[in-house]
Motif scaffolding. Structure first.
Motif, PDB file in Angstrom:
ATOM      1  N   TYR A 349      18.530 -14.993 -32.652  1.00  0.00           N
ATOM      2  CA  TYR A 349      19.930 -14.745 -32.300  1.00  0.00           C
ATOM      3  C   TYR A 349      20.115 -14.659 -30.786  1.00  0.00           C
ATOM      4  N   VAL A 350      19.172 -14.005 -30.119  1.00  0.00           N
ATOM      5  CA  VAL A 350      19.236 -13.892 -28.657  1.00  0.00           C
ATOM      6  C   VAL A 350      19.173 -15.276 -28.013  1.00  0.00           C
ATOM      7  N   ARG A 351      18.328 -16.151 -28.554  1.00  0.00           N
ATOM      8  CA  ARG A 351      18.216 -17.505 -28.003  1.00  0.00           C
ATOM      9  C   ARG A 351      19.434 -18.357 -28.325  1.00  0.00           C
ATOM     10  N   GLU A 352      19.832 -18.337 -29.583  1.00  0.00           N
ATOM     11  CA  GLU A 352      20.851 -19.276 -30.053  1.00  0.00           C
ATOM     12  C   GLU A 352      22.279 -18.813 -29.814  1.00  0.00           C
ATOM     13  N   ARG A 353      22.512 -17.506 -29.798  1.00  0.00           N
ATOM     14  CA  ARG A 353      23.892 -17.015 -29.726  1.00  0.00           C
ATOM     15  C   ARG A 353      24.202 -16.246 -28.439  1.00  0.00           C
ATOM     16  N   LEU A 354      23.217 -15.616 -27.855  1.00  0.00           N
ATOM     17  CA  LEU A 354      23.484 -14.807 -26.668  1.00  0.00           C
ATOM     18  C   LEU A 354      23.121 -15.503 -25.371  1.00  0.00           C
ATOM     19  N   GLY A 355      22.506 -16.694 -25.457  1.00  0.00           N
ATOM     20  CA  GLY A 355      22.292 -17.499 -24.261  1.00  0.00           C
ATOM     21  C   GLY A 355      21.085 -17.157 -23.425  1.00  0.00           C
ATOM     22  N   TYR A 356      20.044 -16.619 -24.054  1.00  0.00           N
ATOM     23  CA  TYR A 356      18.784 -16.358 -23.349  1.00  0.00           C
ATOM     24  C   TYR A 356      17.715 -17.254 -23.966  1.00  0.00           C
ATOM     25  N   PRO A 357      17.450 -18.415 -23.379  1.00  0.00           N
ATOM     26  CA  PRO A 357      16.649 -19.443 -24.061  1.00  0.00           C
ATOM     27  C   PRO A 357      15.189 -19.093 -24.281  1.00  0.00           C
ATOM     28  N   MET A 358      14.650 -18.168 -23.503  1.00  0.00           N
ATOM     29  CA  MET A 358      13.254 -17.766 -23.671  1.00  0.00           C
ATOM     30  C   MET A 358      13.208 -16.320 -24.153  1.00  0.00           C
ATOM     31  N   THR A 359      12.382 -16.068 -25.185  1.00  0.00           N
ATOM     32  CA  THR A 359      12.253 -14.709 -25.684  1.00  0.00           C
ATOM     33  C   THR A 359      10.775 -14.320 -25.792  1.00  0.00           C
ATOM     34  N   GLY A 360      10.532 -13.034 -25.709  1.00  0.00           N
ATOM     35  CA  GLY A 360       9.187 -12.512 -25.854  1.00  0.00           C
ATOM     36  C   GLY A 360       9.253 -11.039 -26.204  1.00  0.00           C
ATOM     37  N   LYS A 361       8.102 -10.369 -26.086  1.00  0.00           N
ATOM     38  CA  LYS A 361       8.008  -8.940 -26.384  1.00  0.00           C
ATOM     39  C   LYS A 361       7.284  -8.253 -25.226  1.00  0.00           C
ATOM     40  N   TRP A 362       7.274  -6.948 -25.273  1.00  0.00           N
ATOM     41  CA  TRP A 362       6.487  -6.193 -24.287  1.00  0.00           C
ATOM     42  C   TRP A 362       5.955  -4.927 -24.941  1.00  0.00           C
ATOM     43  N   ASP A 375      11.061  -4.628 -28.649  1.00  0.00           N
ATOM     44  CA  ASP A 375      11.022  -5.615 -29.727  1.00  0.00           C
ATOM     45  C   ASP A 375      11.292  -7.032 -29.251  1.00  0.00           C
ATOM     46  N   VAL A 376      12.345  -7.203 -28.443  1.00  0.00           N
ATOM     47  CA  VAL A 376      12.746  -8.537 -27.988  1.00  0.00           C
ATOM     48  C   VAL A 376      13.192  -8.457 -26.533  1.00  0.00           C
ATOM     49  N   ILE A 377      12.721  -9.402 -25.732  1.00  0.00           N
ATOM     50  CA  ILE A 377      13.231  -9.565 -24.371  1.00  0.00           C
ATOM     51  C   ILE A 377      13.637 -11.017 -24.205  1.00  0.00           C
ATOM     52  N   GLY A 378      14.889 -11.237 -23.868  1.00  0.00           N
ATOM     53  CA  GLY A 378      15.366 -12.591 -23.589  1.00  0.00           C
ATOM     54  C   GLY A 378      15.491 -12.791 -22.092  1.00  0.00           C
ATOM     55  N   THR A 379      15.188 -13.988 -21.608  1.00  0.00           N
ATOM     56  CA  THR A 379      15.276 -14.264 -20.179  1.00  0.00           C
ATOM     57  C   THR A 379      16.124 -15.502 -19.925  1.00  0.00           C
ATOM     58  N   VAL A 386      16.381 -13.767 -12.065  1.00  0.00           N
ATOM     59  CA  VAL A 386      16.014 -13.742 -13.479  1.00  0.00           C
ATOM     60  C   VAL A 386      16.694 -12.550 -14.140  1.00  0.00           C
ATOM     61  N   GLU A 387      17.491 -12.838 -15.156  1.00  0.00           N
ATOM     62  CA  GLU A 387      18.158 -11.785 -15.916  1.00  0.00           C
ATOM     63  C   GLU A 387      17.440 -11.592 -17.239  1.00  0.00           C
ATOM     64  N   GLY A 388      17.239 -10.344 -17.644  1.00  0.00           N
ATOM     65  CA  GLY A 388      16.591 -10.034 -18.909  1.00  0.00           C
ATOM     66  C   GLY A 388      17.521  -9.283 -19.835  1.00  0.00           C
ATOM     67  N   LEU A 389      17.463  -9.646 -21.111  1.00  0.00           N
ATOM     68  CA  LEU A 389      18.179  -8.903 -22.143  1.00  0.00           C
ATOM     69  C   LEU A 389      17.136  -8.157 -22.964  1.00  0.00           C
ATOM     70  N   PHE A 390      17.192  -6.841 -22.950  1.00  0.00           N
ATOM     71  CA  PHE A 390      16.214  -6.004 -23.636  1.00  0.00           C
ATOM     72  C   PHE A 390      16.844  -5.504 -24.931  1.00  0.00           C
ATOM     73  N   ALA A 391      16.143  -5.738 -26.052  1.00  0.00           N
ATOM     74  CA  ALA A 391      16.749  -5.436 -27.351  1.00  0.00           C
ATOM     75  C   ALA A 391      15.819  -4.646 -28.246  1.00  0.00           C
TER      76      ALA A 391
END
Length: 460
Positions: A349-362, A375-379, A386-391
């Motif tokens: 969802y973060v990649r496809e709907r929120l516009g953060y094409p790369m995702t990972g974890k930490w 759980d999820v970090i989108g960049t 570089v903007e990160g979305l932390f979820a």
């Protein structure tokens, strides 16, 4: 289900490549059951096409069937060999023509000359035609070695390639009309995005009753499907089963997988690499960490995750005296099982709907020495930085409260490499009123399971 569902990206790419109107050689591969043939058949509708499906045979059966597909069953010249067959194809490809050889590994195993014959044809004749050649195979190891590998006669000759993977949760939902968001998520968690499996849940019957019947009834296809997939692809399937079982039981580090499976670490590592190549396993490292030593292995295929954890690993506590009992047991255990599945859905969802094409974890240690995880970090690159979305992702019945946001913000402070940080919370069951108010004030995205499936508008 009669209508074709999903695969818009794959079909769009094929149409784009087809529109070049020049010779194209497309290699299509992916695990069995994933829907490769269905995609190709949908793509070739209304197009001039020669469609040949090879069979598992040691004799000359494939050669005869290929002759019939190319020349017609009534050809009078006997069996033509590859040079004359490909010349006939080239003569017919002065205008766009699609030639599909499905289950190509079977053909090559029964007649190895096809690899060299195709090489000669592609090098000397095909570029002057408008042929759209598709070689498709389910044997991942064969396709990577004999079609894509550098030792293959065909190496470097493909113009396009497509690795067909299971669909994401959003496209998978198209197979489940009439199901609510929770049911759709649970079905996706059990069988992933494979059309053949999803269709078994397309009716109105309770989804857990279907799972009980499909996975816990002797003789049903799903009760042995993952083991069958391993058997078709890999030698010594028992050791691969042991590795996967160890992972499904919670082991994620190589040393733990080795200990639990009883397989020495170097051999376990090789087995894991094979499973990664097949798309059943992934190796994940903490985002933006310089060292790769903390990488973990996870089952990336939902069918494998469900089967080896719920059927093999917890089968004794799930399987009841009746299918009704089994269904109830499954339903009670599912929220706990869905945790990692839900994280994967949120990442999509973060990649496809929120516009953060790369995702990972930490994951790592905080200043207090406590192990923390995000759980999820989108960049995304934005504004020169570089903007990160932390979820954080919660699949519990309890509504998410402000403490989850506070913990997420605190853990995000330990992750380096971002010029700007935003936050999102995903919840199966929604959010408390005070979190709703705070999320709106602070620009935190609050996303429920229903929102992920498009049932209501996203907030934040």
């Amino acid at each position: 289900m009669d209508r074709f569902v999903g695969r818009k990206n794959e079909l769009g790419l094929l149409e784009q490549w087809y529109a070049s109107d020049r010779f194209e050689f497309v290699a299509i591969y992916g695990r069995r059951r994933v829907g490769k043939t269905a995609i190709i058949k949908q793509f070739t509708k209304g197009k001039r096409t020669v469609f040949f499906t090879a069979v598992r045979s040691k004799g000359g059966l494939n050669m005869r069937l290929f002759n019939e597909a190319v020349m017609g069953a009534a050809a009078d010249d006997g069996i033509l060999y590859f040079d004359k067959l490909f010349k006939a194809i080239a003569d017919d490809a002065s205008e766009r023509l699609v030639l599909v050889i499905d289950e190509f590994p079977y053909f090559a195993e029964s007649d190895e000359d096809i690899l060299s014959a195709l090489q000669i044809f592609i090098d000397h004749t095909a570029p002057g035609t408008k042929l759209f050649l598709i070689l498709c195979g389910s044997s991942m190891s064969f396709m990577k070695r004999q079609v894509l590998g550098y030792q293959s006669p065909l190496y470097g000759r493909r113009t396009r390639e497509m690795h067909v993977r299971p669909m994401g949760f959003m496209e998978s939902a198209e197979f489940l009309p009439g199901r609510d968001s929770y049911e759709r998520a649970c079905v996706y968690g059990a069988v992933g995005g494979v059309p053949m499996y999803l269709e078994r849940f397309s009716g109105k019957e309770d989804v857990f009753s279907i799972m009980a019947r499909e996975f816990f009834t002797d003789g049903s296809v799903m009760s042995s499907e993952p083991e069958s997939l391993i058997l078709q692809e890999l030698l010594d399937p028992k050791k691969y089963n042991d590795v996967v079982t160890a992972m499904a039981s919670g082991s994620s580090r190589l040393s733990d997988i080795s200990d639990r499976s009883g397989i020495a670490a170097p051999e376990a590592s090789k087995r894991l690499e094979d499973l990664i190549d097949l798309g059943y396993v992934e190796r994940v490292s903490p985002m933006n960490e310089k060292s790769d030593k903390r990488g973990r292995y996870h089952l990336s295929d939902n069918l494998f995750r469900f089967f080896y954890r719920m059927v093999i690993g917890q089968g004794q506590s799930v399987s009841g005296a009746s299918l009704e009992d089994t269904s109830r047991n499954l339903e009670s255990k599912f929220p706990d099982y869905m945790g990692r599945v839900f994280e994967g859905m949120c990442a999509e969802y973060v990649r496809e709907r929120l516009g953060y094409p790369m995702t990972g974890k930490w994951w790592g240690s905080t200043s207090k020495g406590v192990t923390a995880e995000i759980d999820v970090i989108g960049t995304v690159g934005r504004g020169g930085g570089v903007e990160g979305l932390f979820a954080e992702c919660k699949f519990t019945k309890r509504k998410v409260d402000t403490d989850v946001l506070e913990e997420l913000r605190g853990n995000a402070g330990y992750v380096k490499g971002f010029d700007a940080k935003r936050y999102a919370l995903f919840s199966r069951s929604g959010f408390t009123d005070r979190l709703e108010e705070r999320g709106e004030a602070e620009g935190v995205a609050l996303i429920t399971l229903d929102m992920m499936y498009g049932a209501e508008e996203r907030r934040g």
